[in-house]
Design an enzyme around this catalytic site. Structure first.
Site, short mmCIF file in Angstrom:
data_model
loop_
_atom_site.label_atom_id
_atom_site.label_comp_id
_atom_site.label_asym_id
_atom_site.label_seq_id
_atom_site.Cartn_x
_atom_site.Cartn_y
_atom_site.Cartn_z
N GLU A 90 0.93 -1.29 0.05
CA GLU A 90 -0.08 -0.01 0.10
C GLU A 90 0.69 1.38 -0.12
O GLU A 90 0.58 2.27 -0.79
CB GLU A 90 -0.86 -0.04 1.24
CG GLU A 90 -2.02 0.94 1.13
CD GLU A 90 -2.82 1.03 2.37
OE1 GLU A 90 -2.51 0.26 3.35
OE2 GLU A 90 -3.53 1.91 2.46
N ASP A 91 1.98 1.19 0.90
CA ASP A 91 2.69 2.37 1.14
C ASP A 91 4.06 2.56 0.20
O ASP A 91 4.82 3.57 0.63
CB ASP A 91 2.74 2.99 2.60
CG ASP A 91 1.46 2.82 3.23
OD1 ASP A 91 0.61 3.18 2.56
OD2 ASP A 91 1.43 2.57 4.40
N ASP A 153 -3.02 -4.62 13.56
CA ASP A 153 -2.77 -3.28 12.76
C ASP A 153 -3.54 -1.90 13.47
O ASP A 153 -3.00 -1.08 13.77
CB ASP A 153 -3.04 -3.41 11.43
CG ASP A 153 -2.82 -2.19 10.37
OD1 ASP A 153 -2.00 -1.37 10.68
OD2 ASP A 153 -3.66 -1.61 9.50
N ASP A 273 -20.95 -3.94 38.94
CA ASP A 273 -19.57 -4.62 38.65
C ASP A 273 -18.55 -3.58 38.49
O ASP A 273 -17.46 -3.84 37.71
CB ASP A 273 -19.73 -5.71 37.61
CG ASP A 273 -20.64 -5.14 36.45
OD1 ASP A 273 -20.89 -4.10 36.58
OD2 ASP A 273 -20.81 -6.04 35.35
MN MN Z 1 -0.82 -0.69 8.95
#
Ligand code: MN
Length: 736
Positions: A90-91, A153, A273
Site C-alpha cells: 500500500e505505502d 494493525d 460490577d
Molecule cells: Mn498498518
C-alpha cells in the site's frame, strides 16, 4: 529529509524492537521458519526507509509493533512475516508480485488480503459499506490470519491515534467501535476487543470518556484497597478449602461502564460490577466449589448468578458469574473459570491457532463457519442495505440471526426460541412445531437461540399451538399467529366444554340442556357481565365459572341435584375435559398428558418434577394446577372432588427439559466437602443454578439449586451425595 543522527537513532530503535520480536518468536514458536521473519524485517526496513508516521517515528516501528502483537498471540512465522510486510504494497513501490517472488504464495496471499481490507473506506455511503464489509468477510473466510493482522494493525493505529487530526481520529475510532471491536468480540478475542473499545470510546465521545475516567480515578485508590482486602479474604478461604486458584481483580473497563450507564440510566456508584474479581481454577469442579465458598463469604445479589460454563455464550465464552455484596455494602462481580476458559476468553480464535494443522478445535471451526455463512448468505441478498443491517445486527446483540439447515438466514429478536424460528419459516410450521434441533442437538422449545445457530424444526402434522407458547416466544409475528390460532380454536373448544359441563350438571337436576331456554342463559350471561350465552359457555369451559353455580341460578327453586351415583360419579369435569380434548399429547410446556389445550402449570407449593406422582386441580380461571401427590396442599384442595383431574407425565419424546429443584445437604463442615458434592453433581452433567453454605459448630447446611430432568435424575444425585462420608442427610425443599 532525516539527518544522519536521526537515521542512526531510528535504526537503533528498530533493531531493539526486532530483537524483542525474535525473542518472543523463539519462545513461542521455536520450530517455525524464523529466517522468513528476519527476511521480512530486512525487506520492510529497506522499503519503508525514510518514511515517518504522523508521530514523527520512523514508519518501520508500525509494522514491527503489529508483528509484535501477532507474536504475542503466538501466531506463526508466516503471519508475523506478513505482519511486517502488511503496509509495503500500500505505502511503497513494492507490488504483490514482488512479495510472492520473495516470500512465496502464502505470505503474498495474506498481504494481499490485508491490503484489500485497508483500501476499504467504511465511512462511505451505506451501499458501498455493505459491499466493503462483504469484501472483508470474504478475506476473513479465506484466511483468518488476514483479519488477525488487520486487528493487530488497528490496535497499534488506535494506540497511536493521538497524532492524527481530529477528523481522522473520529472516523477511525468510530470504525473501530462499529466494525473491528465487534469482530474481535465475535471471534472471542476479549483482550483485544477491550482495548479497542476503550481507545475508540476515548475519541468518539471524549466528554463522556473524561467524566467516567475521572469518576473511576476518584474511586481508584479506595477501590484498590477494597479489592486487595477482599482478595485476601478469598485467598485465605480457598487455601482453607484446599483449592489452588489464581485470584486477580480489576476495575471495570471504561467503555463497558459507559455502555452500562447509558443502557440502565444509572450513576457510576450503582454499577454492580465496577469492581471485578476473577478466580482462575484448575478444574470445572473447583469453579462450582469456589462459587459455593464465595456465597458463603458474601451475600449474593439475586438474579446475578450466571452459569456460562453449562451454557456458553455464542462466542464460546465460558465462566461462572456472580455479584455479591460485602458486609459494608460494597457490591462487586466475580468471574470464576478454569485456566483454559480464561485463555479462550482472552484470546478467542487465536488461543489454539496453529496454521499447519488448520483450525484445531470444534469451536474454531464454528467461528469460521459463522464467517462462511455470512458470506454465503449475502450472495442471496440483492439489497446491500439488508446485508448491512443484518450484519450490524449480528455484530451487535439486539437481534440474533440463525440459519436453516440449508443455510437460509432467519433474523429474530434477541432471546427468540425455536418456536419463533418455526413461525418465521411458515405459519403452519409454527403451529405443528413439536421440537427442535440446534446445531444438531435436541433442545427444549423454550431454548434461546444464538447468532450462528443452525436450527432444524421438527413438526408433527395435526399438532396444535399451546397457550403456554405465548410466554415463550419473542417475536410479535409468532405471538400474533399463536393468539390468532388460540382465539379461533380454543374458544370453540371452550364453548364445547362449557356446554358439556352444563349438560352434565343439568342431568343431576334431571334437566336436559335443550330444555333450557336461550333467554334464561342470556340472562345469566348478562348477570356475569357477558354479552352472549356462548361467552358464558366459554367462561365455564375455561374454568372461570363453575357449572354448578350457573346451574343453581337456572334450577327451579327447591330442586335438588340427584344423589351421587345415580347421575354421574365425582370427577365429572375430569372425564368431560378428557373426552372433549381427546387426550391430545401435544408437547405442553410442563408436558402433562391429556390436556394439550388447557392451561396447565406446576404448583408453586411443591414444584413436581417428571416421574413424580402428580394430581391435577382445576383452578378458577388459572387453568389446571399440577401438584405432587404428597403435597400437603392436595388434601385441602380436594374438597371439591369434581375439580380433581387425572394427569400424567407425557412420555419422554427426547426433548430435554429441566426443573429447578432445591436440595439441602446436612453434613460435617470438613475439608473438601463442597468439592466432593459438586463433583457428584457435575458427574451427572447437571447445571447448578446456585449453591450456598452455612456453617456452625463443625456442621454445615448446603443449599443447592439444580436443574433436574426427572425423578430418576434427582434420585441419582441424592443417592450419590448421601454416599459421601460425612453427609448426614439430603432433603428436597418443595418450595424454591
Ligand atoms: Mn498498518
Amino acid at each position: 529529509m532525516a539527518t544522519l543522527r536521526q537515521q542512526i537513532a531510528t535504526t537503533a530503535l528498530s533493531v531493539t524492537k526486532f530483537r524483542e520480536l525474535m525473542k518472543r518468536m523463539r519462545a513461542n514458536r521455536p520450530s517455525d521458519d524464523l529466517a522468513l521473519v528476519r527476511k521480512a524485517y530486512d525487506f520492510s526496513q529497506k522499503h519503508h526507509a525514510g518514511q515517518t508516521r504522523a508521530s514523527g517515528e520512523p514508519y518501520l516501528v508500525h509494522p514491527l509493533q503489529v508483528a509484535m502483537v501477532l507474536a504475542e498471540m503466538k501466531m506463526d512465522a508466516v503471519a508475523v512475516a506478513a505482519g511486517l510486510l502488511h503496509d509495503s504494497v500500500e505505502d511503497t513501490s513494492v507490488t504483490i508480485v514482488d512479495i510472492r517472488k520473495e516470500f512465496g504464495e502464502q505470505v503474498a496471499h495474506i498481504v494481499e488480503g490485508v491490503t484489500k481490507i485497508s483500501a476499504i473506506d467504511f465511512a462511505t455511503r451505506e451501499e458501498q459499506q455493505a459491499e466493503n464489509l462483504r469484501k472483508m468477510m470474504l478475506a476473513m473466510v479465506d484466511d483468518i490470519r488476514v483479519v488477525l493482522i488487520k486487528l493487530a494493525d488497528r490496535l497499534h493505529n488506535m494506540r497511536t491515534l493521538e497524532h492524527l487530526a481530529p477528523e481522522r481520529q473520529q472516523k477511525i475510532a468510530r470504525e473501530t467501535l462499529e466494525i473491528y471491536a465487534p469482530i474481535a468480540h465475535r471471534l472471542g478475542m476479549g483482550k483485544i476487543r477491550g482495548e479497542l473499545e476503550d481507545l475508540g470510546f476515548r475519541y468518539v465521545d471524549p466528554i463522556a470518556y473524561q467524566q467516567i475516567h475521572e469518576a473511576v480515578e476518584a474511586r481508584r485508590k479506595a477501590g484498590e484497597t477494597f479489592l486487595a482486602r477482599v482478595e485476601q479474604v478469598l485467598r485465605d478461604k480457598l487455601k482453607e478449602a484446599g483449592i489452588t486458584a489464581k485470584v486477580e481483580s480489576r476495575i471495570k473497563r471504561l467503555h463497558s461502564i459507559h455502555k452500562k450507564l447509558v443502557r440502565q440510566r444509572i450513576a457510576v456508584d450503582q454499577v454492580y460490577d465496577l469492581y471485578a474479581m476473577r478466580v482462575i481454577t484448575q478444574s470445572v469442579q473447583d469453579c462450582y466449589a469456589v462459587l459455593g465458598i464465595i456465597h458463603n463469604l458474601w451475600r449474593p445479589v439475586p438474579g446475578r448468578i450466571k452459569d456460562f460454563i453449562a451454557m456458553p455464550r455464542p462466542n464460546f465464552y465460558q465462566s461462572l458469574h456472580t455479584s455479591v455484596i460485602t458486609e459494608d455494602g460494597t457490591p462487586f462481580e466475580l468471574q470464576i473459570r478454569t485456566e483454559e476458559m480464561h485463555k479462550m476468553a482472552e484470546e478467542g480464535i487465536a488461543a489454539h491457532w496453529k496454521y499447519k494443522d488448520g483450525p484445531v478445535s470444534a469451536q474454531d471451526e464454528q467461528r469460521l463457519a459463522w464467517l462462511r455463512q455470512v458470506v454465503e448468505w449475502q450472495r442471496d441478498v440483492s439489497d446491500p442495505n439488508e446485508f448491512l443491517s443484518t450484519l450490524k445486527i449480528d455484530l451487535y446483540p439486539e437481534e440474533v440471526y440463525t440459519f436453516t439447515p440449508k443455510g437460509k438466514v432467519v433474523v429474530l429478536p434477541r432471546d427468540s426460541t425455536p418456536i419463533d424460528f418455526a413461525y418465521s419459516i411458515h405459519t403452519e410450521v409454527g403451529h405443528s412445531c413439536v421440537g427442535a434441533k440446534v446445531n444438531g442437538r435436541m433442545v427444549p422449545l423454550r431454548h434461546k437461540l444464538h447468532s450462528g445457530d443452525i436450527v432444524e424444526i421438527l413438526t408433527q402434522p395435526g399438532h396444535k399451538p399451546s397457550r403456554d407458547w405465548l410466554g415463550v416466544v419473542k417475536s410479535s409475528r409468532s405471538r400474533n399467529k399463536i393468539k390468532h390460532w388460540l382465539n379461533l380454536h380454543q374458544r370453540e373448544r371452550a364453548i364445547e366444554i362449557g356446554r358439556k359441563l352444563i349438560e352434565k350438571e343439568a342431568r343431576k337436576y334431571r334437566v336436559a340442556l335443550k330444555e333450557i331456554k336461550d333467554e334464561e342463559l342470556q340472562k345469566i350471561a348478562s348477570d356475569y357481565g357477558l354479552g352472549r350465552p356462548e361467552d358464558l359457555m366459554a367462561g365455564i369451559g375455561y374454568g372461570k365459572y363453575s357449572a354448578r353455580q350457573v346451574l343453581a341460578r337456572l334450577a327451579p327453586a327447591g330442586s335438588e341435584p340427584a344423589p351421587e351415583g345415580e347421575g354421574e360419579k365425582a370427577g365429572t369435569i375430569a372425564s368431560v375435559v378428557r373426552r372433549v380434548f381427546g387426550g391430545d399429547s401435544s408437547a405442553n410446556a410442563i408436558r402433562v398428558k391429556g390436556h394439550g389445550d388447557l392451561l396447565v402449570y406446576r404448583a408453586r407449593c411443591c414444584n413436581p418434577i417428571r416421574g413424580e406422582a402428580v394430581v391435577g386441580y382445576v383452578t378458577r380461571g388459572k387453568g389446571v394446577a399440577v401438584h405432587a401427590l404428597n403435597c400437603p396442599n392436595v388434601v385441602n384442595l380436594m374438597y371439591e372432588p369434581e375439580r380433581r383431574i387425572d394427569v400424567e407425565w407425557a412420555t419422554d419424546d427426547g426433548t430435554p427439559s429441566a426443573y429447578p429443584v432445591k436440595l439441602t445437604v446436612f453434613c460435617d463442615d470438613r475439608f473438601g466437602m463442597l468439592k466432593q458434592i459438586t463433583a457428584v453433581i457435575s458427574d451427572t452433567k447437571t447445571n447448578i443454578r446456585n449453591i450456598e453454605a452455612r456453617t456452625a459448630n463443625g456442621q454445615a447446611n448446603i443449599d443447592i439449586i439444580l436443574d433436574i430432568a426427572d425423578l430418576k435424575h434427582l434420585e441419582n444425585i441424592v443417592g450419590g451425595v448421601r454416599k459421601i462420608p460425612g453427609v448426614h442427610d439430603v432433603q428436597r425443599l418443595q418450595k424454591i
